[in-house]
Motif scaffolding. Structure first.
Motif, PDB file in Angstrom:
ATOM      1  N   VAL A   5      28.839 -84.312 -24.408  1.00 51.37           N
ATOM      2  CA  VAL A   5      27.563 -83.966 -23.779  1.00 51.37           C
ATOM      3  C   VAL A   5      27.183 -85.098 -22.835  1.00 51.37           C
ATOM      4  O   VAL A   5      27.195 -86.264 -23.223  1.00 51.37           O
ATOM      5  CB  VAL A   5      26.463 -83.767 -24.848  1.00 51.37           C
ATOM      6  CG1 VAL A   5      25.124 -83.497 -24.193  1.00 51.37           C
ATOM      7  CG2 VAL A   5      26.842 -82.657 -25.802  1.00 51.37           C
ATOM      8  N   VAL A   7      24.164 -86.606 -20.435  1.00 52.07           N
ATOM      9  CA  VAL A   7      22.747 -86.558 -20.085  1.00 52.07           C
ATOM     10  C   VAL A   7      22.410 -87.755 -19.206  1.00 52.07           C
ATOM     11  O   VAL A   7      23.098 -88.768 -19.231  1.00 52.07           O
ATOM     12  CB  VAL A   7      21.828 -86.545 -21.336  1.00 52.07           C
ATOM     13  CG1 VAL A   7      22.034 -85.294 -22.156  1.00 52.07           C
ATOM     14  CG2 VAL A   7      22.033 -87.784 -22.182  1.00 52.07           C
ATOM     15  N   THR A  11      16.934 -85.843 -17.956  1.00 53.91           N
ATOM     16  CA  THR A  11      16.806 -85.298 -19.305  1.00 53.91           C
ATOM     17  C   THR A  11      16.043 -86.256 -20.220  1.00 53.91           C
ATOM     18  O   THR A  11      15.258 -85.834 -21.059  1.00 53.91           O
ATOM     19  CB  THR A  11      18.203 -85.047 -19.924  1.00 53.91           C
ATOM     20  OG1 THR A  11      18.911 -84.144 -19.083  1.00 53.91           O
ATOM     21  CG2 THR A  11      18.105 -84.481 -21.322  1.00 53.91           C
ATOM     22  N   HIS A  23      12.275 -84.190 -25.380  1.00 48.55           N
ATOM     23  CA  HIS A  23      13.651 -83.889 -24.962  1.00 48.55           C
ATOM     24  C   HIS A  23      14.674 -84.671 -25.773  1.00 48.55           C
ATOM     25  O   HIS A  23      15.689 -84.119 -26.225  1.00 48.55           O
ATOM     26  CB  HIS A  23      13.857 -84.208 -23.482  1.00 48.55           C
ATOM     27  CG  HIS A  23      13.303 -83.184 -22.558  1.00 48.55           C
ATOM     28  ND1 HIS A  23      13.391 -83.308 -21.193  1.00 48.55           N
ATOM     29  CD2 HIS A  23      12.643 -82.018 -22.771  1.00 48.55           C
ATOM     30  CE1 HIS A  23      12.815 -82.260 -20.619  1.00 48.55           C
ATOM     31  NE2 HIS A  23      12.362 -81.472 -21.565  1.00 48.55           N
ATOM     32  N   GLU A  26      14.905 -83.492 -29.426  1.00 50.76           N
ATOM     33  CA  GLU A  26      15.620 -82.211 -29.512  1.00 50.76           C
ATOM     34  C   GLU A  26      17.113 -82.408 -29.291  1.00 50.76           C
ATOM     35  O   GLU A  26      17.937 -81.803 -29.992  1.00 50.76           O
ATOM     36  CB  GLU A  26      15.042 -81.214 -28.501  1.00 50.76           C
ATOM     37  CG  GLU A  26      15.587 -79.811 -28.644  1.00 50.76           C
ATOM     38  CD  GLU A  26      15.255 -79.147 -29.981  1.00 50.76           C
ATOM     39  OE1 GLU A  26      16.038 -78.283 -30.410  1.00 50.76           O
ATOM     40  OE2 GLU A  26      14.234 -79.490 -30.595  1.00 50.76           O
ATOM     41  N   LEU A  27      17.486 -83.247 -28.329  1.00 54.48           N
ATOM     42  CA  LEU A  27      18.897 -83.552 -28.070  1.00 54.48           C
ATOM     43  C   LEU A  27      19.561 -84.118 -29.322  1.00 54.48           C
ATOM     44  O   LEU A  27      20.626 -83.653 -29.740  1.00 54.48           O
ATOM     45  CB  LEU A  27      19.019 -84.552 -26.912  1.00 54.48           C
ATOM     46  CG  LEU A  27      20.409 -85.131 -26.656  1.00 54.48           C
ATOM     47  CD1 LEU A  27      21.349 -84.068 -26.107  1.00 54.48           C
ATOM     48  CD2 LEU A  27      20.319 -86.319 -25.711  1.00 54.48           C
ATOM     49  N   LEU A  43      28.488 -88.515 -26.833  1.00 49.00           N
ATOM     50  CA  LEU A  43      27.356 -88.453 -25.913  1.00 49.00           C
ATOM     51  C   LEU A  43      27.612 -89.411 -24.759  1.00 49.00           C
ATOM     52  O   LEU A  43      27.793 -90.602 -24.969  1.00 49.00           O
ATOM     53  CB  LEU A  43      26.064 -88.837 -26.641  1.00 49.00           C
ATOM     54  CG  LEU A  43      24.795 -88.935 -25.803  1.00 49.00           C
ATOM     55  CD1 LEU A  43      24.477 -87.601 -25.124  1.00 49.00           C
ATOM     56  CD2 LEU A  43      23.631 -89.383 -26.671  1.00 49.00           C
ATOM     57  N   SER A  45      25.817 -90.953 -21.865  1.00 44.94           N
ATOM     58  CA  SER A  45      24.408 -91.107 -21.530  1.00 44.94           C
ATOM     59  C   SER A  45      24.209 -92.133 -20.437  1.00 44.94           C
ATOM     60  O   SER A  45      24.449 -93.318 -20.638  1.00 44.94           O
ATOM     61  CB  SER A  45      23.637 -91.543 -22.788  1.00 44.94           C
ATOM     62  OG  SER A  45      22.288 -91.780 -22.494  1.00 44.94           O
TER      63      SER A  45
END
Length: 163
Positions: A5, A7, A11, A23, A26-27, A43, A45
């Motif tokens: 993922v 982000v 985000t 946000h 929730e992520l 992740l 990021s």
């Protein structure tokens, strides 16, 4: 299944640069649930500069390298603190994987370091967090194209290695 993922600032933060708590919570909740279901989570990021802008109360994204580096340093601490705190609520330990400009320039060495970092994370079941901007940040180039080239190269590694 391995799930990657990616982000970034849009985000993770509000337009002010301040953390978008809803946000990020929730992520982390979704990623933790997927990890609990047996998936391998990675992740990617970015967003450290954006987070640093908010934390330092800067009027906007800095344009000079020293201020960008300061914002990135502060923002990266904020991001990792937030990830650590939130993932801990679901009994997951996080680890930040660092890649340098040299890792990117010397492809064989960089790939070896990258693969070792992945294996380390898999061995102890960490939620691994990469920041592709780190390889760019310490390069003293003022050409945005050059910095973007390095970030693209790192993201190509993710596609090739992680499939």
């Amino acid at each position: 299944m391995r799930i990657v993922v990616k982000v970034g600032t849009s985000t993770l933060a509000h337009a002010t640069g301040r953390l978008n708590i809803r946000h990020v919570e929730e992520l982390v909740k979704v990623l933790s649930d997927l990890k609990n279901a047996g998936h391998e989570m990675i992740l990617v990021s970015s967003g450290a500069i954006g987070m640093g802008v908010g934390k330092l109360n800067l009027p906007g994204k800095p344009s000079d390298m020293p201020t960008k580096q300061a914002a990135a340093a502060v923002g990266q601490c904020e991001l990792m603190y937030t990830y650590d705190k939130l993932f801990a609520q679901y009994n997951h330990t996080v680890a930040q994987i660092l890649l340098t400009g040299e890792d990117v320039e010397v492809a064989a060495e960089g790939l070896r370091a990258f693969m070792y970092s992945l294996e380390l994370g898999m061995a102890v079941h960490l939620a691994r967090i990469f920041n592709p901007e780190l390889a760019n940040r310490y390069r003293r180039t003022k050409k945005k194209r050059t910095r973007k080239k390095y970030e693209k190269r790192i993201m190509a590694w993710f596609r090739e290695v992680l499939g």
